[in-house]
Design a protein around this motif. Structure first.
Motif, PDB file in Angstrom:
ATOM      1  N   UNK A   9      -8.417 -15.039 -17.644  1.00 10.01           N
ATOM      2  CA  UNK A   9      -7.672 -15.448 -16.463  1.00 10.01           C
ATOM      3  C   UNK A   9      -6.947 -14.256 -15.866  1.00 10.01           C
ATOM      4  N   UNK A  10      -6.782 -14.293 -14.551  1.00  6.03           N
ATOM      5  CA  UNK A  10      -6.030 -13.252 -13.841  1.00  6.03           C
ATOM      6  C   UNK A  10      -4.562 -13.393 -14.207  1.00  6.03           C
ATOM      7  N   UNK A  11      -4.025 -12.386 -14.867  1.00  7.94           N
ATOM      8  CA  UNK A  11      -2.610 -12.410 -15.216  1.00  7.94           C
ATOM      9  C   UNK A  11      -1.847 -11.267 -14.569  1.00  7.94           C
ATOM     10  N   UNK A  12      -2.536 -10.467 -13.748  1.00  7.43           N
ATOM     11  CA  UNK A  12      -1.879  -9.353 -13.064  1.00  7.43           C
ATOM     12  C   UNK A  12      -1.194  -9.837 -11.795  1.00  7.43           C
ATOM     13  N   UNK A  13       0.073  -9.512 -11.645  1.00  9.02           N
ATOM     14  CA  UNK A  13       0.761  -9.922 -10.413  1.00  9.02           C
ATOM     15  C   UNK A  13       0.303  -9.074  -9.230  1.00  9.02           C
ATOM     16  N   UNK A  14       0.201  -9.676  -8.053  1.00  9.03           N
ATOM     17  CA  UNK A  14      -0.145  -8.887  -6.865  1.00  9.03           C
ATOM     18  C   UNK A  14       1.052  -8.031  -6.456  1.00  9.03           C
ATOM     19  N   UNK A  15       0.805  -7.075  -5.577  1.00  5.93           N
ATOM     20  CA  UNK A  15       1.883  -6.222  -5.050  1.00  5.93           C
ATOM     21  C   UNK A  15       1.653  -6.008  -3.564  1.00  5.93           C
ATOM     22  N   UNK A  16       2.705  -5.638  -2.872  1.00  6.05           N
ATOM     23  CA  UNK A  16       2.592  -5.264  -1.471  1.00  6.05           C
ATOM     24  C   UNK A  16       2.115  -3.821  -1.438  1.00  6.05           C
ATOM     25  N   UNK A  17       0.983  -3.583  -0.788  1.00  4.27           N
ATOM     26  CA  UNK A  17       0.455  -2.215  -0.673  1.00  4.27           C
ATOM     27  C   UNK A  17       1.063  -1.480   0.508  1.00  4.27           C
ATOM     28  N   UNK A  18       1.225  -2.181   1.636  1.00  2.00           N
ATOM     29  CA  UNK A  18       1.766  -1.533   2.834  1.00  2.00           C
ATOM     30  C   UNK A  18       2.201  -2.599   3.832  1.00  2.00           C
ATOM     31  N   UNK A  19       2.944  -2.134   4.847  1.00  4.80           N
ATOM     32  CA  UNK A  19       3.300  -3.038   5.933  1.00  4.80           C
ATOM     33  C   UNK A  19       3.429  -2.257   7.228  1.00  4.80           C
ATOM     34  N   UNK A  20       3.183  -2.954   8.320  1.00  3.95           N
ATOM     35  CA  UNK A  20       3.336  -2.421   9.671  1.00  3.95           C
ATOM     36  C   UNK A  20       4.252  -3.357  10.436  1.00  3.95           C
ATOM     37  N   UNK A  21       5.201  -2.773  11.144  1.00  5.73           N
ATOM     38  CA  UNK A  21       6.069  -3.544  12.023  1.00  5.73           C
ATOM     39  C   UNK A  21       5.624  -3.263  13.448  1.00  5.73           C
TER      40      UNK A  21
END
Length: 153
Positions: A9-21
């Motif tokens: 099972x996927x047990x790795x938490x996702x993360x924010x890679x980048x964002x644009x405003x």
């Protein structure tokens, strides 16, 4: 057809890679490390080194496709006005995002890693001029009030 001998099972938490405003389109565009199932934008703050704006629930409207790694939030007029008034995010080098673990969940149900002081990949300035929407004239006071579709200085 062969049957799998083991399923992890996927047990790795996702993360924010980048964002644009994107101030012109009034959007916050967030890229994640893996597909995202649910989002809660009220767990996000946008800031520079002095001022902070908490994203409110009126900006919860978003667009994403199934198994999407990118979510686009439509920012409310209130949030856009606050960013402008506080002069936050004039450039991408002075624009940061924080997000709690409540911000997003992947398709396996893993909460996102907490994000602190992630620098913007890009900040698109507001290039659309304000539009006069109405006016009121008070002859007795010798005053004209102008109303625009966005805050003006």
């Amino acid at each position: 057809a062969s049957q799998a001998s083991r399923v992890d099972n996927d047990q790795l938490p996702p993360r924010v890679d980048s964002f644009t405003l994107d101030m012109d389109q009034r959007q916050l565009i967030v890229a994640f490390s893996e597909p995202i199932l649910t989002v809660n934008v009220t767990s996000v703050t946008i800031h520079d080194l002095q001022n902070t704006v908490q994203i409110d629930s009126s900006s919860q409207t978003h667009s994403k496709t199934d198994l999407s790694r990118q979510v686009t939030f439509n920012l409310s007029d209130t949030i856009i006005d606050l960013i402008n008034v506080k002069e936050i995010c004039a450039t991408s080098t002075a624009c940061y995002m924080d997000a709690t673990t409540l911000f997003a969940m992947d398709i396996a149900g893993n909460a996102i890693l907490e994000t602190t002081q992630l620098q913007a990949a890009d900040v698109v300035p507001d290039a659309t001029p304000p539009r006069l929407t109405s006016f009121a004239m008070n002859v007795e006071q010798g005053r004209i009030e102008l109303y625009f579709d966005e805050m003006v200085a």
